[in-house]
Scaffold this active site. Structure first.
Site, PDB file in Angstrom:
ATOM      1  N   HIS A   1       0.836  -1.202   0.000  1.00 10.09           N
ATOM      2  CA  HIS A   1       0.000   0.000   0.000  1.00 10.09           C
ATOM      3  C   HIS A   1       0.869   1.249   0.000  1.00 10.09           C
ATOM      4  O   HIS A   1       0.849   2.048   0.931  1.00 10.09           O
ATOM      5  CB  HIS A   1      -0.965  -0.038   1.200  1.00 10.09           C
ATOM      6  CG  HIS A   1      -1.893  -1.217   1.130  1.00 10.09           C
ATOM      7  ND1 HIS A   1      -3.203  -1.103   0.676  1.00 10.09           N
ATOM      8  CD2 HIS A   1      -1.695  -2.526   1.390  1.00 10.09           C
ATOM      9  CE1 HIS A   1      -3.763  -2.313   0.700  1.00 10.09           C
ATOM     10  NE2 HIS A   1      -2.872  -3.191   1.119  1.00 10.09           N
TER      11      HIS A   1
ATOM     12  N   ASP B   1      -6.398  -1.024  -3.430  1.00  9.31           N
ATOM     13  CA  ASP B   1      -6.784  -1.818  -2.264  1.00  9.31           C
ATOM     14  C   ASP B   1      -7.687  -2.954  -2.738  1.00  9.31           C
ATOM     15  O   ASP B   1      -8.731  -2.711  -3.346  1.00  9.31           O
ATOM     16  CB  ASP B   1      -7.615  -0.985  -1.274  1.00  9.31           C
ATOM     17  CG  ASP B   1      -6.803   0.038  -0.500  1.00  9.31           C
ATOM     18  OD1 ASP B   1      -5.562   0.028  -0.595  1.00  9.31           O
ATOM     19  OD2 ASP B   1      -7.438   0.848   0.199  1.00  9.31           O
TER      20      ASP B   1
ATOM     21  N   HIS C   1      -8.035  -6.492   1.914  1.00 11.54           N
ATOM     22  CA  HIS C   1      -7.251  -5.563   2.734  1.00 11.54           C
ATOM     23  C   HIS C   1      -7.950  -5.298   4.065  1.00 11.54           C
ATOM     24  O   HIS C   1      -7.298  -5.066   5.072  1.00 11.54           O
ATOM     25  CB  HIS C   1      -7.043  -4.263   1.968  1.00 11.54           C
ATOM     26  CG  HIS C   1      -6.325  -3.192   2.721  1.00 11.54           C
ATOM     27  ND1 HIS C   1      -5.180  -3.425   3.450  1.00 11.54           N
ATOM     28  CD2 HIS C   1      -6.586  -1.857   2.865  1.00 11.54           C
ATOM     29  CE1 HIS C   1      -4.768  -2.292   4.003  1.00 11.54           C
ATOM     30  NE2 HIS C   1      -5.605  -1.340   3.684  1.00 11.54           N
TER      31      HIS C   1
END
Ligand code: MN
Length: 259
Positions: A69, A75, A79
């Site tokens: 990240h 994402d 996540h």
């Protein structure tokens, strides 16, 4: 002519412009900083394997160390704990990585409110009243002008005495984006998809919680959103096909109709 040929002709003639929505990725790329006791991600670092020398006379290459990240990145649903049974980044269908870009321009509001600006449902409804319903598979992109800070970690993270202050959606807008339309994902210019103040919301980090929990994608640290129309562009999001990955640094391009 096939539709792919028409697109390629458009690119060649300038009738279709390609806009790079990716921030440069380097050792100085701003990285999110979580408060104690939470663990933090490393940014990018590189170790030389060889550089036209005894270790490899004709080639240069490096080993990368980088968090999933970091920089302009995607994402995946897994996540967040609410999406843990959903898709990892490698399992996201390619068809979700290409779609119409719906750009909500809140640059002026962000300039007025600074990092305290929060996107609301009425903002999104006003956008739809002007531009039409957000289509299935769309990427909703929040334009705030925050990219002007992207070269400076302190200005970009904007951490004050009450924690970080960066623009993003409020709780109800997060719920709307997650449930009201079948969007592929939501993108922003800031370090994360949630607002800087989202840790204090209910639920905490509502966009991560709800959007990723709904199996949709996040996209952060975007550049050059000012070069996109509010509708009419196509976005191409290219994360690594990292098996089990919770996200990935990504190259992101937009195809924009010319004049
Ligand atoms: Mn992320």
């Amino acid at each position: 002519m096939s539709q792919v040929s028409a697109l390629l002709d458009g690119i060649a003639s300038g009738a279709v412009r390609i806009v790079d929505l990716t921030q440069p990725l380097s050792e100085s790329t701003p990285v999110i900083q979580l408060p104690a006791p939470f663990a933090n991600t490393p940014g990018l670092s590189r170790e030389e394997i060889s550089r036209y020398d005894d270790r490899g006379p004709a080639w240069a290459w490096y080993t990368l160390t980088i968090g999933e990240h970091v920089g302009t990145h995607t994402d995946a649903p897994i996540h967040w704990v609410t999406g843990q049974d959903s898709l990892d980044i490698a399992a996201v269908p390619a068809s979700r990585l290409v779609g119409p870009a719906c750009v909500i321009d809140r640059t002026a509001e962000t300039e007025a409110a600074g990092g305290d600006y929060l996107l609301t449902v009425s903002d999104i409804e006003a956008w739809e009243a002007e531009h039409g319903r957000i289509p299935d598979g769309a990427w909703v992109l929040l334009r705030t002008g925050w990219q002007s800070r992207a070269h400076d970690q302190d200005a970009f993270l904007n951490v004050g005495p009450d924690g970080p202050r960066t623009p993003g959606p409020d709780v109800e807008a997060s719920r709307w984006l997650s449930c009201a339309r079948d969007i592929a994902g939501f993108g922003t210019e800031t370090v994360g998809i949630d607002a800087g103040s989202a840790g204090g919301m209910d639920p905490p980090f509502p966009l991560h919680n709800l959007l990723l929990g709904a199996g949709r994608l996040g996209l952060t640290q975007l550049a050059n959103l000012h070069e996109l129309p509010e509708t009419g562009a196509m976005i191409l999001v290219c994360p690594l096909k990292l098996v089990g990955g919770t996200g990935s640094p990504s190259r992101v391009l937009a195809f924009v109709p010319g004049e």
